[in-house]
Design an enzyme around this catalytic site. Structure first.
Site, PDB file in Angstrom:
ATOM      1  N   GLU A   1       2.687  14.550  -7.316  1.00  0.00           N
ATOM      2  CA  GLU A   1       2.553  15.184  -8.635  1.00  0.00           C
ATOM      3  C   GLU A   1       2.604  14.137  -9.741  1.00  0.00           C
ATOM      4  O   GLU A   1       1.958  14.285 -10.782  1.00  0.00           O
ATOM      5  CB  GLU A   1       3.658  16.227  -8.839  1.00  0.00           C
ATOM      6  CG  GLU A   1       3.407  17.145 -10.029  1.00  0.00           C
ATOM      7  CD  GLU A   1       4.327  18.352 -10.037  1.00  0.00           C
ATOM      8  OE1 GLU A   1       3.957  19.371  -9.420  1.00  0.00           O
ATOM      9  OE2 GLU A   1       5.411  18.265 -10.635  1.00  0.00           O
TER      10      GLU A   1
ATOM     11  N   LYS B   1      -1.954  27.325 -12.341  1.00  0.00           N
ATOM     12  CA  LYS B   1      -1.217  28.495 -12.819  1.00  0.00           C
ATOM     13  C   LYS B   1      -2.112  29.400 -13.662  1.00  0.00           C
ATOM     14  O   LYS B   1      -2.057  30.628 -13.555  1.00  0.00           O
ATOM     15  CB  LYS B   1      -0.003  28.045 -13.640  1.00  0.00           C
ATOM     16  CG  LYS B   1       1.101  27.374 -12.834  1.00  0.00           C
ATOM     17  CD  LYS B   1       2.244  26.948 -13.746  1.00  0.00           C
ATOM     18  CE  LYS B   1       3.347  26.241 -12.981  1.00  0.00           C
ATOM     19  NZ  LYS B   1       4.436  25.789 -13.877  1.00  0.00           N
TER      20      LYS B   1
ATOM     21  N   HIS C   1       6.560  11.139  19.724  1.00  0.00           N
ATOM     22  CA  HIS C   1       5.979  12.017  20.735  1.00  0.00           C
ATOM     23  C   HIS C   1       4.968  12.963  20.084  1.00  0.00           C
ATOM     24  O   HIS C   1       4.564  13.958  20.690  1.00  0.00           O
ATOM     25  CB  HIS C   1       7.086  12.806  21.431  1.00  0.00           C
ATOM     26  CG  HIS C   1       8.085  11.940  22.113  1.00  0.00           C
ATOM     27  ND1 HIS C   1       7.965  11.538  23.428  1.00  0.00           N
ATOM     28  CD2 HIS C   1       9.213  11.335  21.650  1.00  0.00           C
ATOM     29  CE1 HIS C   1       8.982  10.747  23.747  1.00  0.00           C
ATOM     30  NE2 HIS C   1       9.762  10.610  22.683  1.00  0.00           N
TER      31      HIS C   1
END
Length: 528
Positions: A322, A455, A351
């Protein structure tokens, strides 16, 4: 390089901080002295930029605000005596409140003690507290914490179901700077309804952490919530862990917030030194710049070899991405900057994706985080002279060596143990490294226009949903998507309208879709 040359390079570039017992090794990044020399002017500017920031320069022009998270751990640096006193008194308020909650001086109406916490927040109001809880909360905390960090209904239900028999002893923290951010507001409303469903007065359980005068602050004041703590306009979400956002939940869990602040302060002092080799944050920024050619061309893989640091890479995703993910530089040029961050933990990932790191696309650099102390107490020997902690250390060293041999660069951070002091120091280290790197690539690390754009787009979708439902209510006959879009005055948004209606239908919200679902244009829509 042969082993002898590498050992010499390791010693030349090793940084050690005695007070924190902290080591930083960037010797496995393949830059040369000429590269460092060429960056020297940029670093001189970065050191100057950071000094101005700490004095109170306007760093976020979008919101005309200062960026002062450094003052939180050293209030004497704040630009006015009033700010200094406000920071100090807030920390005292947090400690007094936590102590009263722990001793039962503050308790719920129907129980002698609070036993649990629901923390409602999003982004920096959740990621920092979650990381710190995972890293530092004692095995049996005075209050167990549960996070609602999304507007996912099933996720909210899971927390509320888990606590259904303990709501009457559960404290609720609502963390939102403005009080208008949808995710924490939605979480608060859903939790409030759950309390009402058990005939519990939400105000007796609720704590607001917000800006004075915000919607949330006014609501908490008018409803007489249990407590209100201030957030500051000069602290951004991704750097807010040392503010009330992080300190309130930490203190309630029994985490030593004074030590966290002290560790951060000590690292801040170390990262103010205007000398690359003597400044660990500058060394990190140097390594990042080299790895990605100053353009973020390689991802940052963060691999802590300690289970309690599992969420550190997730915390750093927001802080780094950000802050550094910007379309334009400070001169208005299109640059598309940023560094992608991912990671989990060692040795689990040996792994998992370390196979690709070793032999696949070389589009990353690695950050190993080593913790010297294995555990509290002695470790049993699994074979003569060897413990599980020895294996963990061996896996780290082996991976570092194997990666370097195949031309994969890495950084190694080493801390003595995971405690409040070292976690505070890690947070402060990356706070500063992000600021230095941003200066090196000429971007603003302290605003986030892309987040605001997202937003706004989401709000537009919800507004469109209201229009579409209104059209269906008014027409009262089955309609095609094109007809609905035309009536809503949104013919150019037909795909969004389809996605809205599909969502409403799937959740039994009264929308009926008829026709071939594989061919959206064939559908007719009505209210059932």
């Amino acid at each position: 390089m042969d082993a002898t040359t590498l050992w010499q390079r390791y010693q030349e570039w090793l940084y050690y901080h005695e007070g924190l017992g902290f080591y930083l090794d960037i010797s496995r990044m393949r830059f040369d002295d000429a590269f460092v020399e060429a960056l020297q002017p940029k670093f001189e500017k970065a050191f100057a930029d950071m000094a101005e920031l700490e004095k109170g320069a306007i760093a976020n022009p979008d919101e005309n605000r200062m960026v002062g998270h450094y003052w939180l751990r050293n209030p004497d640096l704040a630009p006015t005596p009033e700010l200094t006193q406000e920071i100090v008194s807030t920390i005292e308020q947090i400690e007094v409140f936590a102590e009263k909650v722990h001793t039962g001086g503050i308790h719920p109406p129907k129980a002698p003690r609070f036993t649990d916490i629901i923390s409602i927040g999003i982004g920096g109001s959740a990621l920092g507290p979650e990381f710190v809880a995972e890293a530092l909360a004692p095995d049996f905390p005075p209050l167990a914490i549960h996070f609602i960090d999304n507007t996912d209904p099933a996720g909210i239900d899971r927390i509320l179901t888990h606590l259904r028999n303990k709501l009457s002893s559960t404290l609720v923290l609502v963390i939102s700077k403005s009080g208008g951010t949808p995710e924490p507001r939605n979480g608060m409303l859903e939790v409030k309804k759950a309390y009402a469903g058990q005939n519990l007065d939400f105000a007796n359980y609720a704590v607001a952490i917000t800006m004075p005068g915000s919607k949330l602050d006014e609501q908490a004041k008018s409803e007489n919530w249990l407590m209100r703590f201030p957030m500051y306009d000069w602290v951004g979400g991704r750097t807010s862990e040392m503010s009330t956002v992080g300190l309130v939940p930490a203190a309630l869990q029994g985490i030593d917030i004074k030590e966290m602040l002290e560790g951060a302060k000590e690292m801040d002092d170390a990262t103010r030194v205007a000398d690359i080799k003597k400044n660990p944050a500058a060394l990190l920024a140097l390594a990042w710049y080299y790895a990605g050619n100053g353009k973020g061309e390689k991802d940052m893989v963060v691999l802590p070899y300690k289970d309690s640091l599992l969420l550190f890479s997730r915390y750093l995703q927001q802080l780094v991405m950000e802050s550094l993910g910007k379309e334009k530089d400070l001169d208005g040029n299109i640059v598309h900057q940023g560094i992608a961050v991912y990671g989990n933990k060692g040795s689990t990932d040996q792994h998992a994706y370390v196979q690709q790191l070793r032999e696949g696309v070389p589009n990353f650099f690695l950050t190993f985080i080593e913790v010297l102390k294995d555990r509290e107490g002695a470790s049993p020997e699994l074979e003569p002279g060897i413990t599980s902690g020895d294996y963990l250390s061996g896996f780290l060293q082996g991976s570092r060596q194997a990666l370097y041999e195949n031309h994969r660069d890495s950084i190694t951070l080493t801390i003595p143990e995971v405690n409040s002091r070292t976690v505070g120091a890690l947070i402060a280290l990356y706070d500063r490294a992000v600021g230095y790197y941003a200066s090196l690539v000429n971007i603003n690390a302290y605003h986030q226009p892309g987040v605001e754009a997202g937003k706004k787009a989401a709000a537009d979708i919800l507004e469109l949903q209201t229009k579409v439902v209104s059209v269906l209510q008014n027409e009262k006959v089955p309609m095609t998507l094109a007809q609905i879009a035309d009536k809503a005055g949104a013919s150019h948004k037909i795909e969004s309208i389809y996605l809205i209606l599909r969502h409403l239908s799937a959740n039994n919200r009264g929308v009926v879709l008829q026709g071939n679902l594989a061919e959206p244009n064939s559908l007719t829509v009505s209210l059932g």
